[in-house]
Design a protein around this motif. Structure first.
Motif, short mmCIF file in Angstrom:
data_model
loop_
_atom_site.label_atom_id
_atom_site.label_comp_id
_atom_site.label_asym_id
_atom_site.label_seq_id
_atom_site.Cartn_x
_atom_site.Cartn_y
_atom_site.Cartn_z
N GLY A 129 0.93 -1.34 0.01
CA GLY A 129 0.09 -0.04 -0.11
C GLY A 129 0.70 1.45 -0.35
O GLY A 129 0.92 2.21 -0.95
N MET A 130 1.46 1.00 0.71
CA MET A 130 2.57 2.36 0.46
C MET A 130 3.83 2.88 -0.57
O MET A 130 4.11 4.24 -0.83
CB MET A 130 3.52 2.21 1.73
CG MET A 130 3.37 2.18 3.39
SD MET A 130 2.60 4.54 3.04
CE MET A 130 4.08 5.59 3.15
N LEU A 131 3.44 1.46 -1.51
CA LEU A 131 4.57 1.81 -2.19
C LEU A 131 3.69 2.58 -3.36
O LEU A 131 4.31 2.75 -4.13
CB LEU A 131 4.42 0.32 -2.59
CG LEU A 131 5.52 0.13 -4.30
CD1 LEU A 131 6.77 0.52 -3.71
CD2 LEU A 131 5.79 -1.39 -4.42
N LEU A 132 2.03 2.16 -3.15
CA LEU A 132 0.85 2.39 -4.10
C LEU A 132 1.16 4.12 -4.08
O LEU A 132 1.07 5.18 -5.13
CB LEU A 132 0.09 1.85 -3.96
CG LEU A 132 -0.09 0.26 -4.13
CD1 LEU A 132 -2.10 -0.49 -4.47
CD2 LEU A 132 -0.50 0.70 -6.68
N PHE A 133 1.09 4.60 -2.24
CA PHE A 133 0.77 5.71 -2.20
C PHE A 133 2.16 6.61 -3.00
O PHE A 133 2.16 7.28 -2.75
CB PHE A 133 1.29 6.44 -0.43
CG PHE A 133 1.46 7.48 -0.47
CD1 PHE A 133 0.25 8.16 -0.20
CD2 PHE A 133 2.63 7.69 0.78
CE1 PHE A 133 0.21 9.00 0.17
CE2 PHE A 133 2.89 9.46 0.44
CZ PHE A 133 1.43 10.00 0.79
N VAL A 134 3.77 6.52 -3.13
CA VAL A 134 4.39 6.72 -3.38
C VAL A 134 4.68 6.52 -4.77
O VAL A 134 4.48 7.86 -5.72
CB VAL A 134 5.78 5.80 -3.06
CG1 VAL A 134 7.14 6.43 -3.85
CG2 VAL A 134 5.94 5.57 -1.97
N LEU A 135 4.16 5.53 -5.43
CA LEU A 135 3.94 6.22 -6.88
C LEU A 135 3.15 6.76 -7.52
O LEU A 135 2.83 7.52 -8.11
CB LEU A 135 3.40 4.53 -7.34
CG LEU A 135 4.28 3.15 -7.44
CD1 LEU A 135 3.86 1.80 -7.74
CD2 LEU A 135 5.84 3.30 -8.41
N PHE A 136 1.55 6.81 -6.90
CA PHE A 136 0.94 7.66 -6.94
C PHE A 136 1.32 9.11 -7.09
O PHE A 136 0.93 10.08 -7.93
CB PHE A 136 -0.50 7.55 -6.45
CG PHE A 136 -1.99 7.02 -6.71
CD1 PHE A 136 -1.46 5.47 -6.27
CD2 PHE A 136 -2.83 6.88 -7.21
CE1 PHE A 136 -2.64 4.80 -7.32
CE2 PHE A 136 -3.62 7.10 -8.34
CZ PHE A 136 -3.71 4.92 -7.96
N SER A 137 2.24 9.49 -5.44
CA SER A 137 3.21 10.88 -5.39
C SER A 137 3.77 10.74 -6.56
O SER A 137 3.43 11.90 -7.28
CB SER A 137 3.74 10.95 -4.48
OG SER A 137 2.51 10.04 -3.24
N PHE A 192 7.01 13.60 -18.80
CA PHE A 192 5.73 13.26 -19.90
C PHE A 192 5.57 11.44 -19.81
O PHE A 192 4.43 10.77 -19.75
CB PHE A 192 5.28 13.89 -21.20
CG PHE A 192 4.42 13.89 -22.09
CD1 PHE A 192 3.04 13.00 -21.54
CD2 PHE A 192 4.54 12.58 -23.42
CE1 PHE A 192 1.90 13.15 -22.59
CE2 PHE A 192 4.38 11.90 -23.79
CZ PHE A 192 2.83 12.23 -23.73
N MET A 193 6.52 10.71 -20.45
CA MET A 193 7.20 9.66 -20.19
C MET A 193 6.80 9.11 -19.20
O MET A 193 5.55 8.03 -18.87
CB MET A 193 8.22 9.42 -21.06
CG MET A 193 8.66 7.60 -20.95
SD MET A 193 9.33 7.08 -19.59
CE MET A 193 10.62 7.60 -19.09
N LEU A 194 6.88 9.31 -18.05
CA LEU A 194 7.00 8.72 -17.16
C LEU A 194 5.29 9.02 -16.44
O LEU A 194 4.73 7.63 -15.68
CB LEU A 194 8.08 9.92 -15.54
CG LEU A 194 8.91 9.28 -15.69
CD1 LEU A 194 9.55 10.11 -14.49
CD2 LEU A 194 9.22 8.13 -15.50
N PRO A 200 2.50 4.61 -14.17
CA PRO A 200 0.65 4.41 -14.78
C PRO A 200 1.12 2.38 -15.13
O PRO A 200 0.76 1.38 -13.86
CB PRO A 200 0.12 4.51 -15.71
CG PRO A 200 1.14 5.42 -16.35
CD PRO A 200 2.07 5.88 -15.52
N LEU A 201 1.94 1.74 -15.00
CA LEU A 201 3.64 0.39 -15.02
C LEU A 201 3.36 -0.16 -13.76
O LEU A 201 2.77 -0.99 -13.43
CB LEU A 201 4.05 -0.15 -16.24
CG LEU A 201 3.91 0.03 -17.65
CD1 LEU A 201 4.71 0.14 -18.62
CD2 LEU A 201 2.86 -0.95 -18.31
N ALA A 202 3.97 0.53 -13.30
CA ALA A 202 4.51 0.84 -12.09
C ALA A 202 2.96 0.27 -11.11
O ALA A 202 3.37 -0.75 -10.06
CB ALA A 202 5.68 1.11 -11.40
#
Ligand code: HEM
Lengths: 416, 291
Positions: A129-137, A192-194, A200-202
Motif C-alpha cells: 500500500g505504501m508503495l502505491l502511495f509513493v507511486l501515486f505521488s 510526460f513519459m513517466l 502507471p505500469l508500476a
C-alpha cells in the motif's frame, strides 16, 4: 493433457479452456471478507474505480496533448478545454480525480492505522500500500507538470531542487533528473513519459501485489478479531449465512461498496463540475515563465504536510544548516510510514480508541498532519514559521515515541 | 448510527483542512482591498453637473483630438497605420467611437483635464519628469468646454448590446495594449513598441478569467494600483456596466464551455444519485440474507 468434451455452450467452451467457473469462485464468490466491517472498507474499491476513471480520462487527454514547452499550455487550455467536444469534461475529471484519489488514499491509510491493519501478518499489505502511495505521488507530481502553467513550472523547479541537497552527488542528480540545468523542454518530455507510461505500469503491478498480499492474512474487521476463515466459509456455504462471520466478495461485499461508490460519485461530480479550483489552481492558468517567480509557490494539497516538514527547519541547529535538517526530516517523513508495522510494538489489533495509549498517538498524529498541511500552504513568515517548526518537530517526535508508547501499552494489556 | 458518526468525523477533519488550505490561505495571501469605486470619486477637477453642448463639443474634438484619435463612427478615420502611430506616441491612441458609452462620465471629464492623474500613473510620469505622457492635458479648457466634449462623445457612441457590446468594449478599452490569442485578437500596438512604452509586456488575456477570476478582475480593472502597487497598467475608467462587458468577453473567450459544464453537471449528478439509490436498495436486499 486433459480430455476435452464437445462443449454444449459458448460459456462451457470458454470454461473448458480458461476455467472461468473456478476463477470466479476464487476471485469473487468464494473470496471471503469479514462481515463486521463499515463503509471505510469500501475505500479500496473506490480507489480501484478512481484509478480506472483516471486511466480512461487520461487516454482521451493523451489524444490531443502535446508534450512540448511551446505547445503544451495551449494544447491543454485551448485545444482540449475549448475546441475538442467534451475535452473539458475529461480534463476536469482527470484533474479533480487525481486530487480526490489522494483524499481517498489518506482515508484508506488512516483507516488501516486506526484499526491496526498493518501488523500481525498484514505487513505486506501495508508495504505494498505504501508503495502505491509513493507511486501515486510520482504520478500526481509528474502529471501536474504537464499543463506547463506557472505552478507546474515552479513546483517542478522547487521539488527537483530538493534533490540538490543529497550529499556529494546532489548537483549532478538535479541535472540528471531535469535533463538540463534548469526545468526545460527535456524535463517536460521525460515527465510526460513517466506520467503516461512508466509510473502507471508500476502502479498496475503494485495494485496486483497489494491485492495478492490481501489473500493470505485476509482483510481485517471492525473489532480486530482473528478467526478461522475456512470454518466460517464452510458455515456460509452450508447455508448458515446469518451466523457466519464472513461474506463473499461478490455479491455481498461489493453490493455495499457500490452504494458507497454511488454516494461518493455524487460528491465527486459536484467537485468536477462546480468546485474544481482546489485541484486546478488558478495560478496554473498563467503560462510557465521562468523569469517570473509567483508570489507564493506551493505544491498540491496532498504534498503540503511533507513540504512543511521540509520547510519547518529554517535555522541552523548544532552547526547543521536549516536546509540540510529540513531535507533529513523530509527523507524521514517519506520513509517512516513504511516501517510503521515495526514501530508499533504492541500486539493489540484493535480500533485505536480501544487501545489505552495508542489512541492518543493516533489523534495527535491526525491533528499534527492537519496543522502541517495548513501551514504548508501559508507563507512561512513570522509566527507561521515557528508553528511550522513546532509541528515538524512534533511529527518526528511522534514517530520516535511510538515504540516506547506501544511497548508500555503492551505491558499494560499483558500481551493481548 | 455508527457509520454516520464515522462519516461525520471524516467530514469534520476534511472540512477543517479544506478551510485552512483554501478560504483561509486565500484570505491570507490575498488580503481584501478597498471595494471598487465606480464613481471615481477621487477626482474633482471638473464640475460634471454642467450640461454639455454637443455642437460645441464637435468643434472642440475636431480641433483637438482627431489629430491622434480616430472616431470611425463619426467618419474620422485613422490617419496613419498602427506601426507609425505606435512609433509616434508609444501606443496606438484608441478609437473614440465608444468612448462616450464605456467610460464613466466623471472619469472621462477628469481624464481629458489631466490624463496622468486620472490613470493613476503619477509615479510613472511625475510633474516635470523626463518622460511626458503622450496625450496632452486639456486643463486649459473650461469645465463647460470639457463637458461639451464629453456630450459630443456620448452622442456619437453607437448603441450596441449583447455579445457585440462585449467585444466592442474590450477592443476599445484594452485592445491597444493586450492580445487575446484565443479570440484571435491581437493588440493594435506592436509587441515591441508596447513593451518599450509600458516598461512591461501586457499579458495575453486569453486565460485571465481563470487565472485571476472575476472577483480580482472586478477590483483590478477599476483601479490596478490597489491590487498591484506600482504597476504600469493604467486605470482605464470604465463604467460598471462596461467593465462587466469586458469581463464577460474574457469569459466567453477563456471559459467558453461554462454553460455546457453547468447544465451537464446537474444531469450527471442526478444520474449518479439515482445510481446510489438503486445500489442502496440492492445492498439492502443482499444484506438482509446475511444479517
Ligand atoms: C491507490 C491505490 C490503492 C488501491 C487501489 C487499494 C486497494 C485496496 C483494496 C481493494 C483493499 C481491500 C478492501 C479494503 O479494505 O478497503 C485494500 C486494503 C488495504 N489497503 Fe489498499 N489500496 C490502495 C492504496 C493503499 C495505501 C496507500 C495503503 C497504505 C499504506 C493501503 C493499505 C491497505 C491496507 C492496510 C489494507 C487492509 C485493510 C484491512 O485489512 O482492513 N492501500 N486496498
Amino acid at each position: 493433457m486433459a480430455e476435452f468434451k464437445q462443449a454444449d455452450s459458448l460459456y462451457e467452451w470458454f470454461d473448458q479452456r480458461l476455467g472461468i467457473d473456478k476463477f470466479l469462485k476464487v476471485m469473487m464468490t468464494e473470496y471471503w471478507i469479514p462481515k463486521n466491517i463499515n463503509f471505510l472498507w469500501a475505500m479500496g474499491v473506490l480507489l480501484s474505480v478512481m484509478f480506472g476513471i483516471l486511466v480512461i480520462s487520461g487516454i482521451f487527454l493523451l489524444m490531443y496533448y502535446k508534450p512540448d514547452v511551446n505547445m503544451a499550455f495551449d494544447s491543454v487550455n485551448y485545444t482540449i478545454m475549448q475546441e475538442v467536444g467534451y475535452g473539458w469534461l475529461f480534463r476536469h475529471i482527470h484533474a479533480v480525480g487525481a486530487s480526490v484519489v489522494f483524499l481517498i488514499i489518506y482515508i484508506h491509510m488512516f483507516t488501516g492505522i486506526y484499526y491496526g491493519s498493518y501488523k500481525k501478518g498484514r505487513e505486506m499489505i501495508w508495504i505494498s500500500g505504501m508503495l502505491l502511495f509513493v507511486l501515486f505521488s510520482a504520478e500526481g507530481f509528474s502529471g501536474y507538470m504537464l499543463p506547463w502553467g506557472q505552478m507546474s513550472y515552479w513546483a517542478a523547479y522547487v521539488i527537483t531542487e530538493i534533490f540538490g541537497g543529497v550529499p556529494l552527488i546532489g548537483g549532478d542528480l538535479v541535472v540528471w533528473i531535469r535533463g538540463n540545468f534548469y526545468v526545460s523542454d527535456s524535463t517536460l518530455t521525460r515527465f510526460f513519459m513517466l506520467h503516461v507510461l512508466l509510473v502507471p505500469l508500476a502502479i498496475i503491478g503494485a495494485i496486483v501485489l497489494h491485492f495478492y498480499a490481501l489473500r493470505f492474512p485476509h482483510v481485517n474487521n471492525e473489532a480486530g478479531e482473528f478467526f478461522d476463515f475456512d470454518k466460517e466459509a464452510e458455515k456460509y456455504l452450508a447455508g448458515d449465512k446469518k451466523n457466519s462471520k464472513v461474506v463473499p466478495f461478490w455479491p455481498v461485499f461489493l453490493s455495499k461498496d457500490f452504494f458507497v461508490l454511488g454516494v461518493f460519485l455524487v460528491f465527486f461530480f459536484y467537485l468536477v463540475f462546480f468546485h474544481y479550483d482546489f485541484a486546478m489552481d488558478p495560478v496554473n492558468f498563467d503560462k510557465a515563465d521562468g523569469l517570473k517567480t509567483p508570489a507564493h509557490i506551493y505544491p498540491e494539497w496532498y504534498f503540503l504536510w511533507s513540504y512543511e516538514v521540509l520547510r519547518g527547519f529554517f535555522f541552523e541547529i548544532a552547526g547543521i544548516s536549516g536546509k540540510s535538517l529540513g531535507l533529513i526530516a523530509f527523507a524521514v517523513a517519506q520513509g517512516v510510514f513504511f516501517v510503521l508495522p515495526w514501530l508499533d510494538r504492541s500486539p493489540m489489533v484493535k480500533p485505536a480508541n480501544q487501545r489505552p495509549y495508542f489512541k492518543y498517538w493516533f489523534w495527535f498524529l491526525m491533528v499534527d498532519l492537519i496543522v502541517l498541511t495548513v501551514y504548508g500552504k501559508l507563507p512561512p513568515t513570522g509566527t507561521n514559521a515557528w508553528i511550522g517548526f513546532a509541528s515538524s518537530m512534533t511529527f518526528l517526535i511522534l514517530f520516535i515515541a511510538l515504540p516506547f508508547i506501544t511497548r508500555a501499552e503492551a505491558k499494560k494489556v499483558g500481551g493481548k | 448510527m455508527k457509520e454516520l458518526k464515522i462519516l461525520a468525523i471524516i467530514a469534520a477533519l476534511v472540512g477543517i483542512t479544506y478551510y485552512g488550505i483554501e478560504p483561509y490561505a486565500h484570505h491570507i495571501m490575498h488580503p481584501e482591498v478597498k471595494p471598487a469605486d465606480f464613481a471615481f470619486s477621487d477626482m474633482k477637477n471638473v464640475d460634471t453637473s454642467l450640461a454639455g453642448n454637443v455642437d460645441n463639443g464637435k468643434v472642440l474634438v475636431e480641433a483637438n483630438c482627431i489629430a491622434c484619435h480616430s472616431i470611425e463612427k463619426a467618419g474620422h478615420l485613422q490617419i496613419m497605420p498602427n506601426a507609425d502611430a505606435a512609433a509616434a506616441y508609444g501606443v496606438v491612441p484608441p478609437d473614440l467611437s465608444s468612448a462616450g458609452r464605456i467610460y464613466d462620465k466623471n472619469y472621462l471629464a477628469n481624464f481629458i483635464f489631466d490624463p496622468v492623474s486620472a490613470m493613476h500613473l503619477s509615479h510613472k510620469y511625475p510633474v516635470g519628469g523626463a518622460k511626458a505622457f503622450p496625450m496632452p492635458s486639456y486643463n486649459w479648457m473650461s469645465a463647460q468646454e470639457i463637458m461639451d466634449v464629453v456630450a459630443y462623445l456620448e452622442s456619437v457612441s453607437p448603441k450596441v448590446s449583447g455579445k457585440d457590446a462585449h467585444k466592442a468594449t474590450y477592443d476599445a478599452a484594452c485592445g491597444r495594449c493586450h492580445s487575446m490569442s484565443y479570440a484571435k485578437s491581437e493588440a493594435t500596438t506592436p509587441k515591441d513598441a508596447i513593451k518599450a512604452y509600458m516598461g512591461a509586456t501586457p499579458p495575453d488575456l486569453s486565460q485571465y478569467i481563470k487565472s485571476r477570476q472575476e472577483h480580482y478582475l472586478h477590483g483590478f480593472i477599476n483601479d490596478p494600483q490597489l491590487l498591484l502597487a506600482g504597476t504600469s497598467m493604467p486605470r482605464v475608467g470604465l463604467t460598471e456596466k462596461a467593465q462587466e462587458e469586458v469581463i464577460a468577453y474574457m469569459e466567453e473567450t477563456g471559459d467558453s464551455k461554462k454553460a455546457e459544464r453547468e447544465s451537464l453537471g446537474l444531469w450527471v449528478m442526478l444520474y449518479t444519485f439515482v445510481f446510489a439509490i438503486l445500489a442502496y436498495l440492492w445492498k439492502r436486499k443482499i444484506w438482509s440474507e446475511v444479517h
